[in-house]
Design an enzyme around this catalytic site. Structure first.
Site, PDB file in Angstrom:
ATOM      1  N   GLN A   1     -11.562   7.201  -4.597  1.00  0.00           N
ATOM      2  CA  GLN A   1     -12.010   7.730  -3.310  1.00  0.00           C
ATOM      3  C   GLN A   1     -13.338   8.469  -3.493  1.00  0.00           C
ATOM      4  O   GLN A   1     -13.896   8.489  -4.580  1.00  0.00           O
ATOM      5  CB  GLN A   1     -10.940   8.657  -2.719  1.00  0.00           C
ATOM      6  CG  GLN A   1      -9.686   7.936  -2.245  1.00  0.00           C
ATOM      7  CD  GLN A   1      -9.903   7.141  -0.959  1.00  0.00           C
ATOM      8  OE1 GLN A   1     -10.993   7.117  -0.385  1.00  0.00           O
ATOM      9  NE2 GLN A   1      -8.847   6.467  -0.495  1.00  0.00           N
TER      10      GLN A   1
ATOM     11  N   GLY B   1     -10.979   3.815   1.107  1.00  0.00           N
ATOM     12  CA  GLY B   1     -11.773   4.692   1.952  1.00  0.00           C
ATOM     13  C   GLY B   1     -13.100   4.120   2.391  1.00  0.00           C
ATOM     14  O   GLY B   1     -14.014   4.872   2.734  1.00  0.00           O
TER      15      GLY B   1
ATOM     16  N   ASP C   1      -2.619   8.226  -1.801  1.00  0.00           N
ATOM     17  CA  ASP C   1      -3.957   8.809  -1.792  1.00  0.00           C
ATOM     18  C   ASP C   1      -4.260   9.434  -0.451  1.00  0.00           C
ATOM     19  O   ASP C   1      -3.512   9.268   0.519  1.00  0.00           O
ATOM     20  CB  ASP C   1      -5.003   7.744  -2.128  1.00  0.00           C
ATOM     21  CG  ASP C   1      -5.063   6.641  -1.068  1.00  0.00           C
ATOM     22  OD1 ASP C   1      -3.997   6.278  -0.533  1.00  0.00           O
ATOM     23  OD2 ASP C   1      -6.160   6.138  -0.784  1.00  0.00           O
TER      24      ASP C   1
ATOM     25  N   CYS D   1     -13.722 -27.837   8.409  1.00  0.00           N
ATOM     26  CA  CYS D   1     -12.409 -27.340   7.985  1.00  0.00           C
ATOM     27  C   CYS D   1     -11.385 -28.470   8.004  1.00  0.00           C
ATOM     28  O   CYS D   1     -11.379 -29.298   8.919  1.00  0.00           O
ATOM     29  CB  CYS D   1     -11.962 -26.210   8.912  1.00  0.00           C
ATOM     30  SG  CYS D   1     -10.335 -25.522   8.515  1.00  0.00           S
TER      31      CYS D   1
ATOM     32  N   ASP E   1      -8.060  -7.582   0.956  1.00  0.00           N
ATOM     33  CA  ASP E   1      -7.100  -7.767   2.042  1.00  0.00           C
ATOM     34  C   ASP E   1      -7.755  -7.331   3.332  1.00  0.00           C
ATOM     35  O   ASP E   1      -8.658  -6.475   3.326  1.00  0.00           O
ATOM     36  CB  ASP E   1      -5.825  -6.945   1.807  1.00  0.00           C
ATOM     37  CG  ASP E   1      -6.034  -5.470   2.156  1.00  0.00           C
ATOM     38  OD1 ASP E   1      -5.642  -5.061   3.266  1.00  0.00           O
ATOM     39  OD2 ASP E   1      -6.602  -4.729   1.329  1.00  0.00           O
TER      40      ASP E   1
ATOM     41  N   HIS F   1      -5.537 -21.127  11.359  1.00  0.00           N
ATOM     42  CA  HIS F   1      -6.884 -21.582  11.009  1.00  0.00           C
ATOM     43  C   HIS F   1      -7.678 -20.470  10.331  1.00  0.00           C
ATOM     44  O   HIS F   1      -8.366 -20.712   9.315  1.00  0.00           O
ATOM     45  CB  HIS F   1      -7.643 -22.054  12.243  1.00  0.00           C
ATOM     46  CG  HIS F   1      -9.121 -22.130  11.993  1.00  0.00           C
ATOM     47  ND1 HIS F   1      -9.712 -23.169  11.303  1.00  0.00           N
ATOM     48  CD2 HIS F   1     -10.122 -21.252  12.289  1.00  0.00           C
ATOM     49  CE1 HIS F   1     -11.010 -22.924  11.183  1.00  0.00           C
ATOM     50  NE2 HIS F   1     -11.282 -21.779  11.778  1.00  0.00           N
TER      51      HIS F   1
ATOM     52  N   CYS G   1      -7.275 -27.842  12.536  1.00  0.00           N
ATOM     53  CA  CYS G   1      -8.518 -28.584  12.776  1.00  0.00           C
ATOM     54  C   CYS G   1      -8.316 -30.093  12.663  1.00  0.00           C
ATOM     55  O   CYS G   1      -9.052 -30.864  13.290  1.00  0.00           O
ATOM     56  CB  CYS G   1      -9.598 -28.109  11.806  1.00  0.00           C
ATOM     57  SG  CYS G   1     -10.212 -26.440  12.182  1.00  0.00           S
TER      58      CYS G   1
ATOM     59  N   CYS H   1      -7.974 -27.808   7.683  1.00  0.00           N
ATOM     60  CA  CYS H   1      -6.637 -27.236   7.882  1.00  0.00           C
ATOM     61  C   CYS H   1      -5.869 -28.050   8.922  1.00  0.00           C
ATOM     62  O   CYS H   1      -6.432 -28.867   9.650  1.00  0.00           O
ATOM     63  CB  CYS H   1      -6.720 -25.767   8.294  1.00  0.00           C
ATOM     64  SG  CYS H   1      -7.134 -25.479  10.035  1.00  0.00           S
TER      65      CYS H   1
ATOM     66  N   ASP I   1       0.847  -1.180   0.000  1.00  0.00           N
ATOM     67  CA  ASP I   1       0.000   0.000   0.000  1.00  0.00           C
ATOM     68  C   ASP I   1       0.889   1.238   0.000  1.00  0.00           C
ATOM     69  O   ASP I   1       2.108   1.149   0.138  1.00  0.00           O
ATOM     70  CB  ASP I   1      -0.972  -0.008   1.180  1.00  0.00           C
ATOM     71  CG  ASP I   1      -0.265  -0.051   2.521  1.00  0.00           C
ATOM     72  OD1 ASP I   1       0.946   0.191   2.567  1.00  0.00           O
ATOM     73  OD2 ASP I   1      -0.941  -0.340   3.528  1.00  0.00           O
ATOM     74  N   SER I   2       0.288   2.390  -0.163  1.00  0.00           N
ATOM     75  CA  SER I   2       1.075   3.611  -0.386  1.00  0.00           C
ATOM     76  C   SER I   2       1.531   4.276   0.895  1.00  0.00           C
ATOM     77  O   SER I   2       2.399   5.146   0.867  1.00  0.00           O
ATOM     78  CB  SER I   2       0.246   4.611  -1.189  1.00  0.00           C
ATOM     79  OG  SER I   2      -0.843   5.084  -0.413  1.00  0.00           O
ATOM     80  N   GLY I   3       0.926   3.919   2.021  1.00  0.00           N
ATOM     81  CA  GLY I   3       1.185   4.614   3.283  1.00  0.00           C
ATOM     82  C   GLY I   3       0.171   5.697   3.570  1.00  0.00           C
ATOM     83  O   GLY I   3       0.138   6.247   4.672  1.00  0.00           O
ATOM     84  N   GLY I   4      -0.672   5.998   2.589  1.00  0.00           N
ATOM     85  CA  GLY I   4      -1.646   7.074   2.771  1.00  0.00           C
ATOM     86  C   GLY I   4      -2.636   6.816   3.886  1.00  0.00           C
ATOM     87  O   GLY I   4      -2.939   7.708   4.683  1.00  0.00           O
TER      88      GLY I   4
END
Length: 403
Positions: free
Chosen positions: A220, A247, A161, A335, A297, A366, A340, A337, A107-110
């Site tokens: 945005q 945003g 941004d 599940c 994300d 998990h 589990c 995984c 990401d940009s840090g904004g």
């Protein structure tokens, strides 16, 4: 006057990434993003590795069949402050520094700077703020953000941004949105200059790709649909390799968030990846896929894992609850995984209550497995033409049995 910008999707005659939609079911899309570090099936959930690590999860586990994460995130703001760009450049870029050769998005840090609130001052040139680490006065701008992300060598770079609060007035949001557009133009110009100057530490030769970084624009406009539409038009006019909705999930009602996604996602270029930043719960992901989003994300899988909360097909589960003291069942009986398959709720509760670090590790594993498997099942349902049925049953089960 700033020189004309080169095309966002082309550089030296070839593209930085390819995106192909291979199946549709309503607005939902299943496709493939091809980056210089391999293919990513979409819709995709990207684990967040803020400081160069997905908290509590080893890279070997991220690469294992259990999780098989094809792309993770790094955070420009945090990595810039610690360990610092010179350290990462000396290691040969972020991939080599952390020991990860699959795709990385930064990401940009904004957003991080925006979240500092009163500790930062925003001007046309950029943002001045005090480091949360040691109080040092810092300055982050489109140019600095692009320089940092080139030094990190991430495969997908985000423009710098400004994020307006979810409840911002129309006038305040408009000013913020127009500033984001101007910063996006500066980001792209600086990005192209850095790519020409071979500043990208992650450059990697790839078949039919340029080997350079890809650059995504960010839409945005808070919850004001007219501003969102204008922001999208401006980003498309500048031209990027992919487009993100930023945003959201910053304090607005969830119904308003989905109203924005409903309106904006189908308007985004159909031949480019669509990325919804920082969202959200498993239900949010499935609902956003239904509206045409490809990439997600969120920190919830690992953050909630560290506080004793597990995501399951029957809703959220708080492992510290007394009802699990003698419960021999896995976290989620649906599940498969590693957690589990091996451990009981009773044991995990014991680990959590005794403060054992293994509790956070296992719960985070998990949770990531649940998010990533949910996306696999989403992709399969789209390709099979049964996504509406999957969506309905998935949501009903969470609603019926969740806490």
């Amino acid at each position: 006057m700033m020189p004309d910008l080169e095309s966002g999707s082309e550089f030296r005659g070839t593209s930085a990434l390819r995106f192909a939609v291979e199946a549709r079911d309503g607005e939902a899309r299943a496709g493939v993003i091809t980056t210089r570090r391999g293919q990513i099936q979409t819709p995709v959930f990207m684990p967040v590795g803020t400081a160069g690590t997905v908290k509590g999860v080893r890279f070997e586990e991220l690469e294992s069949p259990d999780l098989d994460a094809r792309i993770i995130l790094g955070n420009t703001y945090h990595l810039w402050l610690r360990p610092g760009i010179e350290v990462i450049k000396a290691a040969g870029g972020l991939h080599r520094f952390i020991g990860w050769d699959r795709a990385l998005l930064t990401d940009s840090g904004g957003f991080q700077v925006w979240s500092l609130g009163a500790l930062r001052k925003i001007t046309e040139e950029g943002t001045e703020f005090r480091s949360h680490v040691d109080g040092t006065l810092m300055f982050l701008s489109p140019e600095v953000s692009m320089e940092v992300q080139a030094a990190l060598g991430s495969d997908i770079v985000m423009v710098f941004d400004e994020c307006a609060p979810g409840q911002a007035t129309h006038a305040d949001t408009e000013r913020s949105m127009e500033l984001t557009t101007r910063w996006a133009r500066r980001s792209k110009y600086a990005f192209n200059r850095l790519q020409s100057g071979e500043a990208d530490t992650g450059h990697k030769d790839a078949d039919e790709l340029s080997g350079r970084q890809a650059l995504f624009g960010i839409v945005q406009g808070a919850t004001h649909l007219d501003l969102r539409r204008r922001s999208l038009e401006q980003m498309v006019d500048i031209g990027f390799d992919g487009y993100a909705v930023g945003g959201l999930s910053v304090g607005e009602e969830k119904s308003l968030m989905f109203e924005v996604i409903d309106d904006i996602a189908p308007r985004m270029p159909s031949d480019h990846p669509r990325y919804l930043m920082g969202v959200g719960t498993p239900e949010d992901l499935v609902e956003a896929v239904a509206r045409g989003v490809d990439m997600f994300d969120c920190v919830l899988p690992t953050r909630n894992g560290r506080t004793g909360q597990a995501f399951t097909s029957s809703g959220k589960l708080n492992i510290k609850n007394a009802q699990f003291a003698k419960d021999p069942r896995p976290l989620d009986e649906s599940c498969h995984c590693a957690v589990c398959r091996r451990h009981s709720r009773s044991y995990l509760r014991h680990l959590y209550l005794t403060g054992e670090i293994l509790a956070s590790i296992l719960l985070s594993h998990h949770n990531l497995a649940f998010f990533l498997d949910t996306m696999r099942r989403v992709r399969q349902s789209i390709r099979s033409g049964v996504f509406p049925k999957f969506r309905r049953e998935f949501t009903e089960r969470l609603g019926a049995n969740g806490e």
